[in-house]
Design a protein around this motif. Structure first.
Motif, mmCIF file in Angstrom:
data_model
loop_
_atom_site.group_PDB
_atom_site.id
_atom_site.type_symbol
_atom_site.label_atom_id
_atom_site.label_comp_id
_atom_site.label_asym_id
_atom_site.label_seq_id
_atom_site.Cartn_x
_atom_site.Cartn_y
_atom_site.Cartn_z
ATOM 1 N N UNK A 300 0.810 -1.221 0.000
ATOM 2 C CA UNK A 300 0.000 0.000 0.000
ATOM 3 C C UNK A 300 0.842 1.270 0.000
ATOM 4 N N UNK A 301 1.953 1.234 0.752
ATOM 5 C CA UNK A 301 2.799 2.418 0.917
ATOM 6 C C UNK A 301 4.268 1.984 0.877
ATOM 7 N N UNK A 302 4.842 1.830 -0.313
ATOM 8 C CA UNK A 302 6.224 1.328 -0.436
ATOM 9 C C UNK A 302 7.223 2.149 0.368
ATOM 10 N N UNK A 303 8.081 1.433 1.114
ATOM 11 C CA UNK A 303 9.181 2.017 1.898
ATOM 12 C C UNK A 303 8.725 2.775 3.139
ATOM 13 N N UNK A 304 7.436 2.701 3.466
ATOM 14 C CA UNK A 304 6.987 3.389 4.680
ATOM 15 C C UNK A 304 7.590 2.747 5.930
ATOM 16 N N UNK A 305 7.801 1.443 5.896
ATOM 17 C CA UNK A 305 8.379 0.739 7.039
ATOM 18 C C UNK A 305 9.900 0.840 6.996
ATOM 19 N N UNK A 306 10.482 1.388 8.048
ATOM 20 C CA UNK A 306 11.946 1.487 8.126
ATOM 21 C C UNK A 306 12.586 0.117 8.218
ATOM 22 N N UNK A 307 11.938 -0.788 8.938
ATOM 23 C CA UNK A 307 12.470 -2.134 9.063
ATOM 24 C C UNK A 307 11.889 -2.852 10.274
ATOM 25 N N UNK A 308 12.270 -4.117 10.392
ATOM 26 C CA UNK A 308 11.908 -4.932 11.551
ATOM 27 C C UNK A 308 13.183 -5.212 12.327
ATOM 28 N N UNK A 309 13.200 -4.824 13.589
ATOM 29 C CA UNK A 309 14.408 -4.889 14.407
ATOM 30 C C UNK A 309 14.165 -5.786 15.619
ATOM 31 N N UNK A 310 15.135 -6.634 15.923
ATOM 32 C CA UNK A 310 15.045 -7.491 17.098
ATOM 33 C C UNK A 310 15.964 -7.012 18.207
ATOM 34 N N UNK A 311 15.480 -7.064 19.445
ATOM 35 C CA UNK A 311 16.280 -6.622 20.585
ATOM 36 C C UNK A 311 16.278 -7.678 21.683
#
Length: 362
Positions: A300-311
């Motif tokens: 729906x919105x390409x590149x809107x998500x910076x990423x998925x990060x694990x901590x």
């Protein structure tokens, strides 16, 4: 009478007895050690196995390769999954063949970034600009907030007629946006100037798309105890609404505008990050859910998500209440410098994507 003399024990006669005694002791203790070791579970190796992220296509080919050696020549060597020898080596040494940071990450003071993992990097995300989580500004006195009535302290907004599927809550309810809050990044008085606003917009979007939700708004705790307190909020909400299965903890990033803002068409959006706690038993399921959210948002919105990060617990809370559900994620909508218009567009985008996923899984 003939005098009988007692036998004399010489060094030569006693040495074999001592050696035999020592050999028996070594065998007994060695056997005991082996038995003990066989009962010990090597948790570090299990952790490596659990967090291995191998492509399904490669695993399938590797499985066939164990039965037919010809399959081993059908795949490039660099694409093959790690062997058991690799996994054991990584577990024992904490050195990873595919991560050069492991050579020095644990040795450099202050290099806590080493404990954060990028599962999926969106456009521009790397280890120099990861989402940040900073304590609130000291001037707002988080530990002793202004006294409030029970109604002001706890609010429960929900869609009345729809089946409740999503719980929206905020572990850090004081997180605010500077353009909306007179240049300050924290607030305990006007919650409409921070992440509470995000939650309201997400809930309204879900309701519009036919998905029921509960929005829990509660405050009155400090930074260090935040996740313990928000956990009680989540458990109470689940007790009152057993149909809740999607747990969304909404935050905002502490990073600046350059990292948290993008243009889509002629409009500006606050970029979204998803945080997964690696120290919980639902880790793999939460990550799978996060990937579905990102994939839907990408459509729906390409590149809107910076990423998925694990901590892990070395870098953050490590669990983030995500052990309570297999569909639990921490979502950061924008950063401290994003405007109301930007966080509104992104909150609506997230709500739309979440509603689409829920409808697809019915």
């Amino acid at each position: 009478m003939r005098k009988i003399t007692p036998p004399k024990f010489t060094h030569k006669s006693t040495t074999p007895l001592i050696l035999k005694y020592l050999i028996v002791l070594i065998l007994i203790y060695g056997l005991a050690i082996l038995i003990s070791l066989s009962q010990v579970k090597i948790s570090s190796i299990q952790d490596v196995l659990q967090k291995a992220n191998w492509p399904a296509k490669t695993l399938l080919i590797e499985t066939f390769g164990n039965e037919n050696v010809l399959f081993n020549y059908a795949i490039k060597k660099q694409e093959r999954p790690k062997t058991m020898n690799h996994l054991i080596f990584e577990a024992m040494t904490e050195l990873h063949f595919d991560d050069i940071r492991s050579l020095f990450g644990s040795e450099l003071p202050g290099f806590t970034i080493y404990n954060t993992k990028i599962f999926i990097a969106g456009k521009g995300l790397n280890y120099t600009n990861l989402p940040q989580d900073n304590p609130p500004s000291p001037e707002i006195h988080i530990e002793t907030p202004k006294k409030q009535t029970p109604e002001e302290n706890t609010k429960d907004q929900s869609s009345q007629k729809l089946k409740k599927r999503v719980l929206i809550y905020h572990t850090h309810p004081w997180e605010a946006y500077k353009p909306m809050n007179d240049g300050k990044d924290s607030t305990y008085t006007d919650l409409q100037k921070g992440v509470i606003k995000d939650g309201e917009i997400v809930g309204q979007t879900l309701n519009k798309d036919g998905v029921g939700y509960v929005h829990r708004i509660k405050q009155g705790w400090g930074y260090n105890e935040a996740y313990q307190k928000s956990r009680l909020v989540v458990l109470d909400a689940l007790k009152k609404n057993p149909t809740l299965s999607y747990l969304i903890d909404i935050h905002r990033d502490s990073s600046g505008r350059n990292n948290t803002t993008m243009e889509i068409g002629t409009s500006s959006y606050a970029r979204i990050s998803i945080i997964i706690g690696e120290a919980n038993p639902n880790y793999s399921a939460n990550l799978f859910f996060a990937k579905k959210v990102k994939n839907q948002l990408d459509k729906n919105y390409p590149d809107l998500v910076r990423g998925i990060v694990g901590k892990t617990k070395l870098e953050g809370n490590g669990i983030y209440n995500q052990d309570i559900s297999k569909n639990a994620i921490l979502v950061e909508i924008g950063g401290v410098d994003n405007t109301l218009a930007e966080i509104t567009r992104s909150s609506q985008a997230f709500g739309e994507a979440l509603a689409q996923i829920i409808k697809q899984t019915k």
